[in-house]
Each structure stands twice: as structure tokens, then as C-alpha cells.
Scaffold this active site. Structure first.
Site, PDB file in Angstrom:
ATOM      1  N   GLY A 221      49.929 -20.472   1.675  1.00  0.00           N
ATOM      2  CA  GLY A 221      51.333 -20.857   1.651  1.00  0.00           C
ATOM      3  C   GLY A 221      52.295 -19.901   2.328  1.00  0.00           C
ATOM      4  O   GLY A 221      51.927 -18.993   3.072  1.00  0.00           O
ATOM      5  N   CYS A 246      46.442 -10.543   5.875  1.00  0.00           N
ATOM      6  CA  CYS A 246      46.901 -11.932   5.976  1.00  0.00           C
ATOM      7  C   CYS A 246      48.235 -12.137   5.240  1.00  0.00           C
ATOM      8  O   CYS A 246      49.260 -11.678   5.704  1.00  0.00           O
ATOM      9  CB  CYS A 246      45.822 -12.878   5.470  1.00  0.00           C
ATOM     10  SG  CYS A 246      45.998 -14.571   6.069  1.00  0.00           S
ATOM     11  N   GLN A 250      52.116 -10.250   5.746  1.00  0.00           N
ATOM     12  CA  GLN A 250      53.430 -10.883   5.821  1.00  0.00           C
ATOM     13  C   GLN A 250      54.359 -10.366   4.729  1.00  0.00           C
ATOM     14  O   GLN A 250      55.566 -10.171   4.948  1.00  0.00           O
ATOM     15  CB  GLN A 250      53.271 -12.394   5.722  1.00  0.00           C
ATOM     16  CG  GLN A 250      52.445 -13.005   6.841  1.00  0.00           C
ATOM     17  CD  GLN A 250      51.894 -14.366   6.498  1.00  0.00           C
ATOM     18  OE1 GLN A 250      52.308 -15.002   5.523  1.00  0.00           O
ATOM     19  NE2 GLN A 250      50.938 -14.848   7.276  1.00  0.00           N
ATOM     20  N   GLY A 290      49.145 -19.926   8.550  1.00  0.00           N
ATOM     21  CA  GLY A 290      50.109 -20.836   9.148  1.00  0.00           C
ATOM     22  C   GLY A 290      51.473 -20.213   9.322  1.00  0.00           C
ATOM     23  O   GLY A 290      52.396 -20.865   9.828  1.00  0.00           O
ATOM     24  N   HIS A 331      41.197 -11.259   9.063  1.00  0.00           N
ATOM     25  CA  HIS A 331      40.316 -10.959   7.938  1.00  0.00           C
ATOM     26  C   HIS A 331      39.233  -9.961   8.346  1.00  0.00           C
ATOM     27  O   HIS A 331      38.175 -10.352   8.854  1.00  0.00           O
ATOM     28  CB  HIS A 331      39.667 -12.242   7.414  1.00  0.00           C
ATOM     29  CG  HIS A 331      40.644 -13.166   6.775  1.00  0.00           C
ATOM     30  ND1 HIS A 331      40.976 -13.084   5.438  1.00  0.00           N
ATOM     31  CD2 HIS A 331      41.381 -14.178   7.280  1.00  0.00           C
ATOM     32  CE1 HIS A 331      41.874 -14.017   5.148  1.00  0.00           C
ATOM     33  NE2 HIS A 331      42.139 -14.685   6.256  1.00  0.00           N
ATOM     34  N   GLU A 333      37.216  -8.460   6.483  1.00  0.00           N
ATOM     35  CA  GLU A 333      35.996  -8.610   5.673  1.00  0.00           C
ATOM     36  C   GLU A 333      35.034  -9.599   6.301  1.00  0.00           C
ATOM     37  O   GLU A 333      33.899  -9.754   5.839  1.00  0.00           O
ATOM     38  CB  GLU A 333      36.348  -9.031   4.242  1.00  0.00           C
ATOM     39  CG  GLU A 333      36.625 -10.495   4.029  1.00  0.00           C
ATOM     40  CD  GLU A 333      37.983 -10.940   4.541  1.00  0.00           C
ATOM     41  OE1 GLU A 333      38.224 -12.164   4.574  1.00  0.00           O
ATOM     42  OE2 GLU A 333      38.801 -10.070   4.907  1.00  0.00           O
TER      43      GLU A 333
END
Length: 371
Positions: A221, A246, A250, A290, A331, A333
Site C-alpha cells: 500500500g 521497500c 519510503q 507501486g 529486496h 533478501e
């Protein structure tokens, strides 16, 4: 059994049912990875989304017990060109179709996934619905129009209570915004003592745990939908080393006075090239987001762009000019995806050691804590 996928622009795809029989509404996105469908389906960052896999054959190596990124997947639905009924792999325990049925996830196969992907690329992500072919398109469009995209995805996938994964190394507090288990695996491989806490844990509660470092996980989201996390991070930045992945990346930008924006169709796949400005190296990365950090908004902050996406020039990495804080949009990982950037976890632990010794300064950002 026939089933249809309807986009909010009125486009209709007719295909065959896989997985659960229930109808579902979600944001239509696509992932370009050739493998890793099990990790994609179990990634909490896809909470509520209808994911199209662009690779034409999915499920050929089945579903195993080792590659899950969470126990209970929160993906809304799955769209594939062809789902393999008879997988072949020594680790496989069931087919993709059986797994989707067991987890109550609806899906559709046999549609033109290339056409669907082109529509999303040209028009951007949009609401979609997987439903019975017997329901009229007009009814489905009306229902989609009345159903907003949820804004509480992080609260749906975050842990409810704190828990500990013990170790004898660095003490890490991992804030769970929809954490992939791959992040935990990387810390446990390095003998870290990890305490996983809910997304709305306050800075005071985190500091009471005496962390050597704080990890901000990935999650679904809009990052602006978790203001309590932004406030906590704002208080922690000057106190303890922080690594964000990720959504965590942000949130660091927002906590520092920057801004984020919604991308047209996002980055989702395991083949995204990223350039690191300090080493002049290019890594292939796994991505699923997104939203992105607005570079223009960083002008009056203490954050510096450290990495860019080579495909579209978007911000992929940040570092703080004065504090041991850094983040990446992808990512490291690598679940699924390449392992080029796996060493970022080692960089974080190096930063923690330097901070504990009192040797971390803005001057050694480029030396003792280099990628």
C-alpha cells in the site's frame, strides 16, 4: 469451469477457473519474473492485489514447504496464461491449483496475459474483478465502482504481538509492515537477536528493547497510510542505526521531510537493474512496489540519493548525511530474485558496529559502510 476477469475500464477476459471459487476485487498488477511464483503469492506486499504473471507457464515445479514468505498469503487473486496440473520437482508437495484452493485464493488461466499486461502498462494499475462468468459485466463494473481500494493493508499483514527470534549477535528490532520471511532468514544467518514488533509500535517502546539497530520491513500500500510509523521513525533516526527495505525506504523519506508518489504501474519482477552511485556497479534486483520516493522532494532534507533504477531513473536508494541510516527500494533478501545485493545486510551490521564504537561519522559513510 469458465471464469472472467473484468477491468474497471470495461475490458473483459474469459478464461478457466483455478483456485478458490469466490469472487474478488483488487488492484490489477503484473510481475515479470520467470520463476518465484510461490514467493510472489506469499509476499504480504501483494495484499489484496490481483497479480498477473507474465511468464506463460506457471506451476511447473509445484509448491514446496521451504519457499514461503509468510504462512497465510494475502494476495487477492492470481492470473496466469497456463497453470501446470502435474508439477515435476523433488521438493514439490502439491500443485499450484491445489495450493490456491487450500488458501481460498481465486485465479484464472487461459487468458491473453500479454494483452492484459500491455493495458496495465499503458493505462496504469486499475481495479479488477475475478468472478463467475454467469454474472453480467455491468453488475461487476457497478460493484467495482462502489468498492474502494483499502487503505489498511499494513494492519492486515503486520504481526499483532511482538515475538523474538533469538540469537547471540546484534540486537535488531524489526518493524513488521508486512515482512517477508526472507528478511528474518538473513538476520538469523548472521546470528542476530531479532525482536519483531507490530507496525504501530512507538519509538519509546522500541528503544526500551535496547536495539543495536532497527530494520524497517517491506509492506503493502501507500506509505502515507501509516502515519504512526512515520512519526516513530522520525524520532528514531538520530538515535539508532536504521535500515529500510521497500515500504521502509519510503517511510524513511517521509519521516525526513520528503515525499512519495504513486507510480503508473510500479516495479514488480526479479530483473530490475539498479545502479549504485558510490561504487558505479549495477545490480539486478527483485522489486515489488507501486509507490516511489520523489527525488525533487529530497532537496531540503538530510537524505542523499545513493542508487537509481536504470529503466526509468526512479530513486532506488537513500542514505542519511549525518546519521547511520540508509534504505533501498528493492529486496536484498532476494526471495525471489538475484542475490547481487545480499551484502546490504552485512553493511547494516558494519554500520551498527561503527555506531557502537562511536566511530560512525558522516565522513566514513563512503568508507567503513560502503556497499
Amino acid at each position: 469451469m469458465k471464469r472472467k476477469l473484468v477491468l474497471e475500464d470495461g475490458t473483459v477476459f474469459i478464461g478457466e477457473a483455478i483456485g478458490s471459487e469466490k469472487a474478488v476485487i483488487g488492484e490489477a498488477v503484473f510481475n515479470t519474473g520467470m520463476t518465484g511464483y510461490q514467493e510472489i503469492i506469499s509476499d504480504p506486499s501483494y495484499c489484496g492485489q490481483i497479480v498477473t504473471l507474465t511468464y506463460p507457464l506457471v506451476g511447473n515445479y509445484g509448491v514446496n514447504l521451504d519457499d514461503f514468505e509468510t504462512i497465510n498469503p494475502s494476495i487477492g487473486g492470481l492470473v496466469v496464461k497456463e497453470s501446470c496440473d502435474y508439477p515435476s520437482n523433488f521438493r514439490s508437495v502439491e500443485s499450484l491449483d491445489n495450493y490456491l484452493k487450500n488458501k481460498d485464493i481465486p485465479g484464472i488461466q487461459g487468458i491473453d496475459t500479454r494483452k492484459l499486461t500491455r493495458i496495465i502498462r499503458q493505462q496504469g494499475t486499475m481495479k479488477a474483478m475475478i468472478a463467475s462468468i454467469e454474472t453480467t459485466t455491468e453488475e461487476l463494473l457497478k460493484k467495482m465502482k462502489m468498492t474502494p481500494i483499502p487503505q489498511d493493508q499494513v494492519s492486515q499483514v503486520s504481526t499483532i504481538k511482538p515475538y523474538v527470534v533469538p540469537g547471540r549477535g546484534a540486537r535488531i528490532v524489526l518493524i513488521d509492515f508486512g515482512m517477508k520471511h526472507g528478511i528474518l532468514r538473513e538476520f538469523t544467518k548472521r546470528s542476530c537477536h531479532v525482536t519483531v514488533v507490530p507496525y504501530n509500535t512507538t519509538a519509546e517502546e522500541i528503544l526500551q528493547l535496547k536495539p543495536d539497530g532497527v530494520m524497517l520491513s517491506n509492506g503493502p500500500g501507500d506509505p502515507k497510510d501509516v502515519p504512526e510509523a512515520i512519526e516513530a521513525i522520525r524520532e528514531l533516526i538520530s538515535v539508532v542505526p536504521i535500515f529500510g527495505i521497500c515500504l521502509g525506504h519510503q517511510l524513511i523519506a517521509l519521516a525526513s521531510g520528503g515525499d512519495t508518489l504513486k507510480m503508473s504501474f510500479g516495479h514488480r519482477g526479479s530483473n530490475h537493474p539498479v545502479k549504485d552511485l558510490e561504487t558505479d556497479r549495477v545490480w539486478m534486483t527483485s522489486q515489488n512496489h507501486g509507490y516511489a520516493v520523489s527525488e525533487e522532494s529530497l532537496t531540503n532534507t538530510d537524505l542523499v540519493v545513493s542508487q537509481y533504477a536504470l529503466n526509468d531513473g526512479s530513486v532506488e536508494g537513500l542514505k542519511h548525511e549525518f546519521h547511520p541510516v540508509f534504505s533501498v527500494q528493492y529486496h536484498p533478501e532476494s526471495a525471489p530474485g538475484p542475490q547481487d545485493s545480499n551484502s546490504l545486510f552485512d553493511r547494516f551490521l558494519t554500520m551498527i558496529d561503527a555506531h557502537k564504537r562511536g566511530e560512525y561519522t558522516c565522513q566514513n559513510v563512503l568508507t567503513s559502510t560502503k556497499f
